[in-house]
Motif scaffolding. Structure first.
Motif, PDB file in Angstrom:
ATOM      1  N   ALA A 193      37.533  84.280  31.349  1.00 21.26           N
ATOM      2  CA  ALA A 193      38.238  83.284  32.165  1.00 21.26           C
ATOM      3  C   ALA A 193      37.334  82.071  32.409  1.00 21.26           C
ATOM      4  CB  ALA A 193      38.677  83.899  33.486  1.00 21.26           C
ATOM      5  N   ARG A 194      36.063  82.312  32.693  1.00 18.35           N
ATOM      6  CA  ARG A 194      35.114  81.219  32.902  1.00 18.35           C
ATOM      7  C   ARG A 194      35.002  80.357  31.649  1.00 18.35           C
ATOM      8  NH1 ARG A 194      30.774  79.436  30.175  1.00 18.35           N
ATOM      9  NH2 ARG A 194      29.247  78.419  31.459  1.00 18.35           N
ATOM     10  N   ASN A 195      34.861  80.990  30.482  1.00 13.58           N
ATOM     11  CA  ASN A 195      34.754  80.238  29.233  1.00 13.58           C
ATOM     12  C   ASN A 195      36.004  79.418  28.967  1.00 13.58           C
ATOM     13  OD1 ASN A 195      32.187  81.179  28.791  1.00 13.58           O
ATOM     14  ND2 ASN A 195      32.833  82.825  27.422  1.00 13.58           N
ATOM     15  N   CYS A 196      37.158  79.991  29.243  1.00 13.00           N
ATOM     16  CA  CYS A 196      38.421  79.278  29.063  1.00 13.00           C
ATOM     17  C   CYS A 196      38.467  78.041  29.964  1.00 13.00           C
ATOM     18  CB  CYS A 196      39.587  80.224  29.352  1.00 13.00           C
ATOM     19  SG  CYS A 196      41.208  79.460  29.186  1.00 13.00           S
ATOM     20  N   LEU A 197      38.046  78.208  31.225  1.00 13.25           N
ATOM     21  CA  LEU A 197      38.044  77.077  32.163  1.00 13.25           C
ATOM     22  C   LEU A 197      37.045  76.008  31.754  1.00 13.25           C
ATOM     23  CD1 LEU A 197      38.268  79.006  35.520  1.00 13.25           C
ATOM     24  CD2 LEU A 197      39.894  77.301  34.704  1.00 13.25           C
ATOM     25  N   VAL A 198      35.831  76.413  31.423  1.00 14.72           N
ATOM     26  CA  VAL A 198      34.768  75.460  31.142  1.00 14.72           C
ATOM     27  C   VAL A 198      34.969  74.762  29.803  1.00 14.72           C
ATOM     28  CG1 VAL A 198      32.280  75.270  30.646  1.00 14.72           C
ATOM     29  CG2 VAL A 198      33.074  76.607  32.600  1.00 14.72           C
ATOM     30  N   HIS A 199      35.373  75.512  28.779  1.00 15.12           N
ATOM     31  CA  HIS A 199      35.429  74.946  27.438  1.00 15.12           C
ATOM     32  C   HIS A 199      36.801  74.431  27.022  1.00 15.12           C
ATOM     33  CE1 HIS A 199      31.344  76.184  26.836  1.00 15.12           C
ATOM     34  NE2 HIS A 199      31.649  77.436  27.137  1.00 15.12           N
ATOM     35  N   ARG A 200      37.860  74.924  27.674  1.00 13.77           N
ATOM     36  CA  ARG A 200      39.214  74.511  27.264  1.00 13.77           C
ATOM     37  C   ARG A 200      40.076  74.084  28.448  1.00 13.77           C
ATOM     38  NH1 ARG A 200      36.983  77.905  24.239  1.00 13.77           N
ATOM     39  NH2 ARG A 200      37.478  79.854  25.277  1.00 13.77           N
ATOM     40  N   LEU A 201      39.414  73.766  29.578  1.00 13.64           N
ATOM     41  CA  LEU A 201      40.097  73.303  30.786  1.00 13.64           C
ATOM     42  C   LEU A 201      41.212  74.250  31.238  1.00 13.64           C
ATOM     43  CD1 LEU A 201      40.289  69.490  29.959  1.00 13.64           C
ATOM     44  CD2 LEU A 201      38.618  70.667  31.422  1.00 13.64           C
ATOM     45  N   GLY A 202      41.050  75.522  30.950  1.00 12.91           N
ATOM     46  CA  GLY A 202      42.003  76.528  31.406  1.00 12.91           C
ATOM     47  C   GLY A 202      43.180  76.756  30.474  1.00 12.91           C
ATOM     48  N   ALA A 203      43.239  76.019  29.367  1.00 13.38           N
ATOM     49  CA  ALA A 203      44.325  76.226  28.403  1.00 13.38           C
ATOM     50  C   ALA A 203      43.980  77.450  27.554  1.00 13.38           C
ATOM     51  CB  ALA A 203      44.501  74.998  27.516  1.00 13.38           C
TER      52      ALA A 203
END
Length: 183
Positions: free
Chosen positions: A138-148
């Protein structure tokens, strides 16, 4: 302590978001600082909702980062304990361990867990590792893909599923086991 701080800041921001009147919405300001990013304007209708999502995402990201920082400290404590057990801190070995600590700091989350297990036999139960990996995803998704959520993030048929377990630290010693208050 860092996770507690992230939770407190997020709770404060979420409780304050509806108390700011549209006419008070404007440039970023802090004591002795003013940042102008454009003309003063009224927020768009979805701004408050987007802000709530952003705050929760920041709190999650900071909480996960605090777990990563905790792993760095766990490794450092284990290394010191290893030297202490021998009753000596040879300079060349300490220098080598400082280099190993620096490499550990740059390692990925899964590399850190493997390293702790290999070097110090520190091993988390499978359900804890699994939950931490979902938080890291979830952190990686938020940081690297703005939560998409994309294919890289999917960990279940539903998409990205996050598991959360409580954290309880304990100290095990010659006199027994005691719970550590983390607040």
């Amino acid at each position: 302590r860092l996770m507690w701080r992230a939770t407190q800041l997020a709770a404060f921001a979420l409780s304050a978001v509806d108390k700011v009147r549209d006419e008070d919405f404007g440039p970023l300001t802090m004591p002795d600082t003013r940042i102008e990013l454009g003309p003063r304007h009224v927020p768009e209708p979805q701004t408050r909702t987007a802000f709530r999502q952003w705050v929760i995402g920041c709190a999650l990201r900071d909480s996960v980062e605090s777990i990563i920082m905790l792993l760095d400290e766990v490794r450092r404590v284990c290394a010191v304990a290893r030297f202490s057990k021998r009753g000596q801190f040879p300079a060349d070995e300490w220098t080598a361990d400082e280099r190993a600590q620096a490499e550990f700091h740059m390692a990925t989350f899964s590399q850190k867990l493997r390293c702790l297990n290999r070097e110090f036999r520190v091993n988390l139960p499978k359900e804890h590792r699994s939950a931490l990996f979902t938080l890291m995803s979830a952190r990686n998704c938020l940081v690297h893909r703005l939560g998409a959520v994309g294919e890289l993030d999917r960990n279940s048929a539903a998409g990205l599923t996050v598991a959360w377990l409580g954290l309880e630290l304990q100290i095990v010693g010659a006199t027994g086991t005691r719970r550590v208050d983390t607040m």
